[in-house]
Scaffold this motif. Structure first.
Motif, short mmCIF file in Angstrom:
data_model
loop_
_atom_site.label_atom_id
_atom_site.label_comp_id
_atom_site.label_asym_id
_atom_site.label_seq_id
_atom_site.Cartn_x
_atom_site.Cartn_y
_atom_site.Cartn_z
N GLY A 140 64.70 -24.99 69.70
CA GLY A 140 66.11 -24.64 69.89
C GLY A 140 66.99 -25.89 69.89
N HIS A 141 68.20 -25.75 70.41
CA HIS A 141 69.11 -26.90 70.46
C HIS A 141 68.51 -28.13 71.14
N PRO A 142 67.69 -27.95 72.20
CA PRO A 142 67.19 -29.16 72.89
C PRO A 142 66.33 -30.03 71.98
N ILE A 157 62.47 -25.68 81.94
CA ILE A 157 62.49 -25.28 83.37
C ILE A 157 63.55 -24.18 83.58
N HIS A 158 64.71 -24.34 82.89
CA HIS A 158 65.76 -23.31 82.96
C HIS A 158 65.17 -21.96 82.55
N LEU A 159 64.46 -21.97 81.42
CA LEU A 159 63.90 -20.73 80.88
C LEU A 159 62.81 -20.14 81.80
N LEU A 160 61.95 -21.00 82.34
CA LEU A 160 60.90 -20.51 83.24
C LEU A 160 61.51 -19.90 84.50
N TRP A 165 63.13 -15.30 87.89
CA TRP A 165 64.19 -14.55 88.61
C TRP A 165 64.44 -13.18 87.97
N VAL A 166 64.87 -13.23 86.69
CA VAL A 166 65.22 -11.97 86.02
C VAL A 166 63.97 -11.08 85.93
N GLY A 167 62.84 -11.71 85.57
CA GLY A 167 61.61 -10.94 85.36
C GLY A 167 61.10 -10.29 86.63
N ALA A 207 66.73 -23.66 90.84
CA ALA A 207 66.29 -24.38 89.62
C ALA A 207 67.19 -24.03 88.44
N ILE A 208 67.60 -22.75 88.33
CA ILE A 208 68.46 -22.32 87.22
C ILE A 208 69.80 -23.03 87.28
N LEU A 209 70.38 -23.10 88.48
CA LEU A 209 71.71 -23.70 88.61
C LEU A 209 71.67 -25.19 88.26
N THR A 211 69.38 -26.91 86.43
CA THR A 211 69.09 -27.16 85.01
C THR A 211 70.22 -26.64 84.12
N GLY A 212 70.85 -25.52 84.52
CA GLY A 212 71.97 -24.97 83.73
C GLY A 212 73.12 -25.96 83.68
N VAL A 213 73.45 -26.55 84.84
CA VAL A 213 74.57 -27.51 84.88
C VAL A 213 74.23 -28.75 84.05
N HIS A 218 75.32 -31.63 78.95
CA HIS A 218 74.77 -32.24 77.74
C HIS A 218 75.41 -31.64 76.48
N TYR A 219 75.56 -30.29 76.43
CA TYR A 219 76.04 -29.65 75.19
C TYR A 219 77.55 -29.55 75.11
N VAL A 220 78.20 -29.38 76.28
CA VAL A 220 79.66 -29.12 76.24
C VAL A 220 80.44 -30.44 76.21
N VAL A 237 81.80 -16.88 79.54
CA VAL A 237 81.47 -15.46 79.73
C VAL A 237 80.12 -15.35 80.43
N LYS A 238 79.17 -16.20 79.98
CA LYS A 238 77.85 -16.17 80.61
C LYS A 238 77.97 -16.50 82.10
N LEU A 239 78.79 -17.50 82.41
CA LEU A 239 78.93 -17.91 83.82
C LEU A 239 79.55 -16.80 84.66
N ALA A 240 80.40 -15.95 84.03
CA ALA A 240 80.98 -14.82 84.77
C ALA A 240 79.85 -13.84 85.14
N PHE A 241 78.93 -13.60 84.18
CA PHE A 241 77.78 -12.72 84.50
C PHE A 241 76.93 -13.36 85.61
N VAL A 242 76.70 -14.68 85.49
CA VAL A 242 75.87 -15.38 86.49
C VAL A 242 76.52 -15.24 87.87
N ALA A 243 77.84 -15.43 87.94
CA ALA A 243 78.54 -15.32 89.23
C ALA A 243 78.38 -13.91 89.81
N VAL A 289 73.44 -6.84 85.24
CA VAL A 289 74.36 -7.98 85.11
C VAL A 289 73.62 -9.17 84.50
N LEU A 290 72.37 -9.39 84.93
CA LEU A 290 71.59 -10.52 84.41
C LEU A 290 71.28 -10.34 82.93
N LEU A 291 71.09 -9.09 82.51
CA LEU A 291 70.84 -8.87 81.08
C LEU A 291 72.08 -9.27 80.26
#
Ligand code: HEM
Length: 340
Positions: A140-142, A157-160, A165-167, A207-209, A211-213, A218-220, A237-243, A289-291
């Motif tokens: 991917g982008h990384p 780590i973000h993905l795991l 969490w979601v899983g 861990a998500i927060l 690695t997400g930040v 890095h990308y933004v 938009v994604k961050l609104a779902f996360v919140a 919401v997570l989906l």
């Protein structure tokens, strides 16, 4: 917003991520949420793990075909003839080949688990699913800056953590709560499950927060890219779902879990009562919401991050900053052109 992202590729990425979440979630529930010894949750979680492995096999095939169509710009039938070239001559293809091997090993461990799906068996399988997760980060982008870079490890780590969490919440909704309502264990045992789930979700969220930040920085690159680029706006938009999901998680932990504790003290041996049903409903909503966050993340994966955009000359206005693209961002080391 000028978006040229093909919904098919986004759908394939989203399905692959959900399949990963299913496998990671069912396994982490077996390892860390279900009672350590044999219990009524073993069978449903074992079946869900099998479903996750099957879903991963399907999404892996779709990913290979979809990525071939995306890279070559060919229609479905023609892209099938290009698969051998993609597997042999592109970095994506070579990394993708790890998946069938790991999926085979997973299927063997799953079969073994039909007799004894112990936490130890689940942890070995978790390691194998983590290898599959790494194939996502490595293609991917990384991977734009090469392999085994900090960006790749952070994304992994973000993905795991997302998978855990979601899983695990998805596993509770799909199989664990129905099994709890059918088996009607004592309230103390149900409470112990809910508390272990809450602890696991809390650690994964941390861990998500983090690695997400780190990834977002890095990308933004700059704060105004959050509003000035399509990538930044999708991230918002994604961050609104996360919140929204974090708010629901907080409601579970600080609102519903204490009710469950009080109910357990009052009737340790009684069947599940109202707070358990309330918790099940709140977690179902949290999963929905997570989906939404997963789908917006899949859009991000096919958009061009500001870090990959050509830098405009000082003061010049660039339309590139407002676009996303169908083909992955320029990847200096990865995908040689496929002969069409
Ligand atoms: C503070 C919160 C978060 C931030 C700042 C954040 C940011 C990011 C960024 C920048 C990426 C990289 C996308 C790319 O490769 O272009 C990413 C990937 C991703 N994020 Fe998040 N994220 C956060 C929370 C979440 C949550 C809660 C979820 C899940 C529900 C999630 C799901 C994903 C997924 C599935 C990926 C793709 C990983 C891959 O396939 O390699 N993120 N995130």
């Amino acid at each position: 917003m000028n978006m040229h992202i093909h919904p098919l590729y986004v759908a394939i990425s989203a399905c692959d991520i959900v399949a990963l979440c299913l496998a990671l979630g069912a396994l982490s529930c077996r390892a860390w949420v279900a009672p350590a010894g044999p219990s009524y949750l073993d069978r449903p979680l074992w079946w869900l793990t099998g479903t996750g492995i099957l879903a991963l096999a399907t999404s892996s095939a779709a990913l290979l075909i979809g990525r071939t169509m995306e890279m070559s710009g060919s229609p479905f039938t023609q892209s099938l003839t290009l698969l051998p070239a993609v597997l042999q001559h592109t970095r994506f293809g070579q990394i993708w080949l790890v998946r069938p091997a790991v999926l085979l090993a997973l299927a063997l461990f799953w079969w073994r688990g039909s007799h004894k799906h112990t936490p130890a068996n689940a942890i070995v399988m978790l390691v194998l699913v983590a290898v599959i997760a790494f194939t996502r980060s490595a293609t991917g982008h990384p991977a734009d800056m090469g392999q085994f870079t900090p960006a790749e490890w952070v994304d992994w780590i973000h993905l795991l953590a997302i998978g855990v969490w979601v899983g695990s919440l998805l596993s509770m909704v799909l199989v664990a709560f129905p099994a709890i309502f059918a088996a009607r264990p004592g309230m103390d045992s149900t409470l112990a499950i809910a508390e272990r789930l809450s602890r696991l979700a809390g650690r994964a969220l941390l861990a998500i927060l983090v690695t997400g930040v780190v990834s977002a920085r890095h990308y933004v690159v700059t704060l105004h890219n959050l509003t000035d680029t399509a990538y930044g706006r999708v991230l918002l938009v994604k961050l609104a779902f996360v919140a929204g999901a974090i708010a629901l998680g907080a409601l579970n932990r600080y609102g519903i879990l204490p009710q469950l504790r009080r109910a357990a003290t009052a009737a340790a041996t009684a069947a599940p009562v109202a707070p358990v049903r309330l918790l099940a409903r709140a977690i179902r909503l949290e999963v929905l919401v997570l989906l939404g966050a997963v789908i917006t993340a899949a859009v991000l994966l096919h958009a061009m991050p500001p870090s990959d955009m050509p830098q405009p000359a000082a003061g010049a206005h660039t339309s590139a900053a407002m676009t996303t693209h169908v083909v992955p961002a320029p990847r200096p080391v990865r995908t040689p052109t496929i002969p069409v």
